[in-house]
Design an enzyme around this catalytic site. Structure first.
Site, short mmCIF file in Angstrom:
data_model
loop_
_atom_site.label_atom_id
_atom_site.label_comp_id
_atom_site.label_asym_id
_atom_site.label_seq_id
_atom_site.Cartn_x
_atom_site.Cartn_y
_atom_site.Cartn_z
CG HIS A 20 -4.96 -0.97 3.82
ND1 HIS A 20 -5.09 -0.48 2.53
CD2 HIS A 20 -4.11 -0.12 4.44
CE1 HIS A 20 -4.38 0.62 2.39
NE2 HIS A 20 -3.78 0.86 3.54
CG ASN A 21 -7.11 -1.80 -0.66
OD1 ASN A 21 -6.14 -1.48 0.04
ND2 ASN A 21 -6.97 -2.11 -1.92
CD GLU A 28 -7.28 3.29 -0.17
OE1 GLU A 28 -7.52 3.47 -1.38
OE2 GLU A 28 -6.30 2.63 0.24
CE LYS A 48 -2.78 -2.70 -0.46
NZ LYS A 48 -3.73 -2.51 -1.53
CB SER A 93 -0.92 0.02 1.23
OG SER A 93 -1.69 1.22 1.23
#
Length: 478
Positions: free
Chosen positions: A186-187, A190, A183, A129
């Site tokens: 995480h996105n 986001e 991940k 990232s």
């Protein structure tokens, strides 16, 4: 020619920047790209004068690497990753390591790890990232795989990762697909973070704030508790002028958002695992609704909304409006992280990944898109209580939510009265109110289920786990 320490396949911008980062840390590297012209342009351009070696054939690329070979793929997720692996496998030897650095679905990573292990090869699915700048200067890296494979690539990843307080923003996430799963979430966080910022911007803009004023608001927020990469770039975006029209660039950009799929995957994982991630879901749906531009244009004059008399609302000054929206944004942001962390926790337990949520928050402090000051506070929260049930219950975050609650509600009420869509703010508050409710109307829902399907229910005056059924009266259709 000496052997290279590291190999990279896929020279789009992320791949180029990542291998330049690797070379700048003292590692020798070889690169290969399916399109030879792309590789040649890279070698004659950004890579000129570095220790990077370019290769026109995959066989030549593989033979240029020191054993055990470490080959990182920076290609499009899905079938392209499988295609490259299929070409690589006959050229590799036992103990060589393949690293998938794209945004692959975690179940694909688990399948690939199992298949390659049977062939005597190693595999790590790695979330990276930070975008193009992060890849070049230092990303947050989330590797998942077996411990020995992690130790093999650890020196490279720790060297190229972003650093915060001298600590590299990388850690071994866990086995199998753990890295790509973290991940993915995480996105998803986001997505939530970005939508919440957009709703704050829209509320203030609709209250009469100019782009210049908004840029200053976000600049000041970035100097306080909301300090983060996304708040910082929002301030920069809002001050940028369009050279053709002289208007703020943000005002000439079409209000139709794109997405690459990781947010949708996060929502699907939440549903599949019975974890509420309503803020992230609202953010994904907001992007989908934004893409319905033509339908929205047709609907706009036909579907009525409230009239707006006060440009600020409720008699608030602009300073009061900024303070209240800041509180709502801060509280909603905590909810988004709480939901994402809860999802990781529950799925990590189900897959026996042993996820360390405090360590994950720590590596997100630098390099990645959601890097923010309060990630330090999340790490501290899990240091105080590794078994923390929900981030909202940590003393630090609980205090923020309690003092923000009134402003949070007032901002959402204002938005509703004025017809301004705030789906992520509203979803966050709905989650908060549901979570803090000792009793919810699910008792009626269970009665309905028992009425039409004899699904049974528990009773408040009997021990948990005992189930009952009522003989309900017949319903006569009219």
């Amino acid at each position: 020619m000496s052997k290279s320490d590291f190999g990279l396949i896929g020279l789009a911008v992320m791949g180029q920047n990542l291998v330049l980062n690797i070379a700048s840390r003292g590692f020798s590297a070889s690169v290969y790209n399916r399109t030879i012209e792309t590789m040649t342009d890279f070698m004659n351009g950004p890579a000129k004068g570095t220790t990077i070696q370019g290769h026109e054939s995959l066989a030549g690329f593989v033979s240029s690497l020191e054993r055990p070979r470490k080959v990182m793929l920076m290609v499009q997720a899905g079938s392209p990753v499988d295609a490259v692996i299929e070409q690589l496998v006959p050229l590799l030897e036992e103990g060589d390591l393949i690293i998938d650095g794209g945004n692959s679905l975690f179940t694909d990573s688990e399948r690939r790890a199992k298949d390659l292990c049977q062939k005597g090869l190693r595999f790590i699915g790695t979330g990276v990232s930070g975008g193009e700048e992060g890849a070049l200067k230092g990303p947050a890296i989330m590797p998942g795989g077996d411990q020995e494979s992690w130790e093999l690539i650890r020196p490279v990843f720790e060297a190229i990762a972003a650093k915060v307080d001298g600590e590299p923003c990388v850690t071994h996430i866990g086995p199998g697909g753990a890295g790509h799963y973290v991940k993915m979430v995480h996105n998803g966080i986001e997505y939530g973070d970005m939508q919440l910022i957009c709703e704050a911007y829209n509320l203030l803009k609709s209250s009469g704030f100019t782009a210049e004023e908004l840029s200053e608001v976000f600049r000041k927020w970035n100097a306080g508790e909301l300090e983060s990469y996304l708040i910082q770039i929002t301030s920069k975006i809002l001050e940028q002028k369009d050279p053709e029209t002289g208007q703020p660039v943000v005002d000439v950009i079409m209000d139709r958002a794109g997405q690459k799929g990781t947010g949708r995957w996060t929502v699907m994982s939440g549903v599949e695992n019975g974890v509420v991630i309503s803020t992230i879901n609202a953010a994904v749906e907001a992007r989908i609704l934004s893409s319905m531009k033509e339908q929205r244009v047709i609907a706009s004059p036909q579907l009525s909304g409230p009239s707006v008399e006060d440009p600020v609302g409720s008699g608030w000054s602009k300073e009061e409006m900024v303070q209240k929206v800041e509180a709502a944004l801060h509280a909603s942001k905590i909810i988004s992280y709480a939901q994402g962390l809860d999802l990781m926790k529950q799925v990590g337990i189900a897959h026996k990944w042993g996820l360390d949520l405090g360590s994950i928050a720590r590596i997100w402090r630098g390099g990645c898109i959601i890097r923010a000051r309060f990630l330090n506070r999340i790490t501290e929260a899990y240091s105080r209580d590794p078994n923390l049930g929900n981030l909202m219950l940590d003393e630090y975050f609980r205090e923020i939510l309690n003092r923000s609650e009134e402003n949070w509600r007032e901002v959402i009420c204002l938005a509703i009265r004025r017809g301004i869509p705030v789906p992520a703010f509203s979803a966050s508050l709905g989650y908060y109110d549901s979570f803090r409710s000792e009793r919810l109307p699910a008792n009626l829902l269970q009665a309905q289920r028992d009425f039409f399907g004899a699904h049974t229910y528990e009773r408040v005056d009997r021990p948990p786990g005992e189930y009952f059924h009522t003989d309900w009266p017949d319903v006569i259709d009219n």
